[in-house]
Design a protein around this motif. Structure first.
Motif, PDB file in Angstrom:
ATOM      1  N   LYS A 176       0.861  -1.460  -0.065  1.00  9.53           N
ATOM      2  CA  LYS A 176      -0.023   0.115  -0.054  1.00  9.53           C
ATOM      3  C   LYS A 176       1.008   1.320  -0.086  1.00  9.53           C
ATOM      4  O   LYS A 176       0.774   2.226  -0.824  1.00  9.53           O
ATOM      5  CB  LYS A 176      -0.812   0.064   1.164  1.00  9.53           C
ATOM      6  N   LYS A 177       1.882   1.093   0.906  1.00 12.69           N
ATOM      7  CA  LYS A 177       2.977   2.461   0.914  1.00 12.69           C
ATOM      8  C   LYS A 177       3.491   2.551  -0.490  1.00 12.69           C
ATOM      9  O   LYS A 177       3.598   3.681  -0.952  1.00 12.69           O
ATOM     10  CB  LYS A 177       3.689   2.277   1.905  1.00 12.69           C
ATOM     11  N   GLU A 178       4.211   1.462  -1.088  1.00 13.10           N
ATOM     12  CA  GLU A 178       4.536   1.553  -2.199  1.00 13.10           C
ATOM     13  C   GLU A 178       3.809   2.159  -3.384  1.00 13.10           C
ATOM     14  O   GLU A 178       4.103   3.032  -4.204  1.00 13.10           O
ATOM     15  CB  GLU A 178       5.263   0.301  -2.806  1.00 13.10           C
ATOM     16  N   ASP A 179       2.266   1.587  -3.278  1.00 11.11           N
ATOM     17  CA  ASP A 179       1.268   2.050  -4.394  1.00 11.11           C
ATOM     18  C   ASP A 179       1.033   3.771  -4.146  1.00 11.11           C
ATOM     19  O   ASP A 179       0.874   4.303  -5.095  1.00 11.11           O
ATOM     20  CB  ASP A 179       0.161   1.191  -4.279  1.00 11.11           C
ATOM     21  N   ALA A 180       1.027   4.052  -2.973  1.00 12.60           N
ATOM     22  CA  ALA A 180       0.698   5.599  -2.473  1.00 12.60           C
ATOM     23  C   ALA A 180       1.998   6.353  -3.090  1.00 12.60           C
ATOM     24  O   ALA A 180       1.892   7.414  -3.733  1.00 12.60           O
ATOM     25  CB  ALA A 180       0.607   5.475  -1.106  1.00 12.60           C
ATOM     26  N   LYS A 181       3.048   5.819  -2.989  1.00 12.98           N
ATOM     27  CA  LYS A 181       4.450   6.496  -3.353  1.00 12.98           C
ATOM     28  C   LYS A 181       4.269   6.798  -4.991  1.00 12.98           C
ATOM     29  O   LYS A 181       4.552   7.845  -5.573  1.00 12.98           O
ATOM     30  CB  LYS A 181       5.760   5.852  -3.127  1.00 12.98           C
ATOM     31  N   MET A 182       4.090   5.531  -5.708  1.00 10.29           N
ATOM     32  CA  MET A 182       3.841   5.503  -7.259  1.00 10.29           C
ATOM     33  C   MET A 182       2.811   6.617  -7.672  1.00 10.29           C
ATOM     34  O   MET A 182       3.036   7.237  -8.616  1.00 10.29           O
ATOM     35  CB  MET A 182       3.438   3.871  -7.688  1.00 10.29           C
ATOM     36  N   ARG A 183       1.403   6.439  -6.829  1.00 10.02           N
ATOM     37  CA  ARG A 183       0.398   7.443  -7.423  1.00 10.02           C
ATOM     38  C   ARG A 183       1.009   9.009  -7.109  1.00 10.02           C
ATOM     39  O   ARG A 183       0.650   9.658  -7.626  1.00 10.02           O
ATOM     40  CB  ARG A 183      -0.696   7.293  -6.515  1.00 10.02           C
ATOM     41  N   LYS A 184       1.724   9.236  -6.014  1.00 11.04           N
ATOM     42  CA  LYS A 184       2.040  10.559  -5.679  1.00 11.04           C
ATOM     43  C   LYS A 184       3.096  10.758  -6.639  1.00 11.04           C
ATOM     44  O   LYS A 184       3.036  12.143  -7.227  1.00 11.04           O
ATOM     45  CB  LYS A 184       2.791  10.475  -4.508  1.00 11.04           C
ATOM     46  N   ARG A 185       3.865  10.124  -7.351  1.00 11.41           N
ATOM     47  CA  ARG A 185       5.102  10.225  -8.432  1.00 11.41           C
ATOM     48  C   ARG A 185       4.431  10.566  -9.882  1.00 11.41           C
ATOM     49  O   ARG A 185       4.748  11.569 -10.495  1.00 11.41           O
ATOM     50  CB  ARG A 185       6.102   9.248  -8.719  1.00 11.41           C
ATOM     51  N   LYS A 186       3.288   9.868 -10.071  1.00  9.96           N
ATOM     52  CA  LYS A 186       2.470  10.189 -11.065  1.00  9.96           C
ATOM     53  C   LYS A 186       1.684  11.388 -11.158  1.00  9.96           C
ATOM     54  O   LYS A 186       1.580  12.059 -12.160  1.00  9.96           O
ATOM     55  CB  LYS A 186       1.694   8.926 -11.570  1.00  9.96           C
TER      56      LYS A 186
END
Length: 150
Positions: free
Chosen positions: A138-148
């Motif tokens: 979840k944390k990794e997914d949140a980071k990816m969404r934030k970068r996008k």
């Protein structure tokens, strides 16, 4: 009836066939062993009580030699025959064996309980690992969404 000579014993069953089981004290002995098995069954969910019962059973087995000597001395008071030989075969069969079977049941119960606890602990560890992995994902997914989004 004379006691059987221990050199004439060809097996446990032939020896037990020579015993006059109608002696009243055998009823008391049987009742005692039934109570001991009952206590073993009733304490199966209480490890502390079962441990105390286990120690008492082992002490009773330990006392078999002294009990045999006492019974050999005073057999005529409670029995029709003298069963209590110097080698302790009779006391081992009618006293110690049932008590040791009880202790064996208790040990098997403890092993079963221990294995169930280990399986439960393993399952809890697997579940905790899965939760940790899910949280990390979840944390990794949140980071990816934030970068996008940037």
């Amino acid at each position: 009836m004379d006691p059987i000579n221990t050199t004439q014993i060809t097996g446990i069953w032939t020896y037990l066939e020579t015993v006059d089981w109608s002696d009243p004290w055998f009823s008391g002995l049987l009742a005692f062993h039934v109570v001991m098995f009952g206590i073993t069954a009733l304490t199966r969910n209480n490890q502390t009580l079962q441990a105390v019962h286990f120690i008492i059973l082992l002490m009773l087995v330990y006392s078999a030699e002294s009990l045999n000597e006492l019974a050999a001395r005073y057999w005529s008071v409670f029995s029709k025959q003298q069963y209590f030989d110097s080698k302790g075969l009779f006391i081992s069969l009618v006293w110690s064996t049932p008590l040791l079977v009880n202790t064996l049941i208790i040990v098997m119960s403890w092993i079963l309980t221990s294995s169930q606890l280990m399986v439960s602990a393993g399952r809890l560890k697997i579940e905790a690992d899965k939760r940790r992995q899910a949280a990390a994902q979840k944390k990794e997914d949140a980071k990816m969404r934030k970068r996008k989004a940037e």
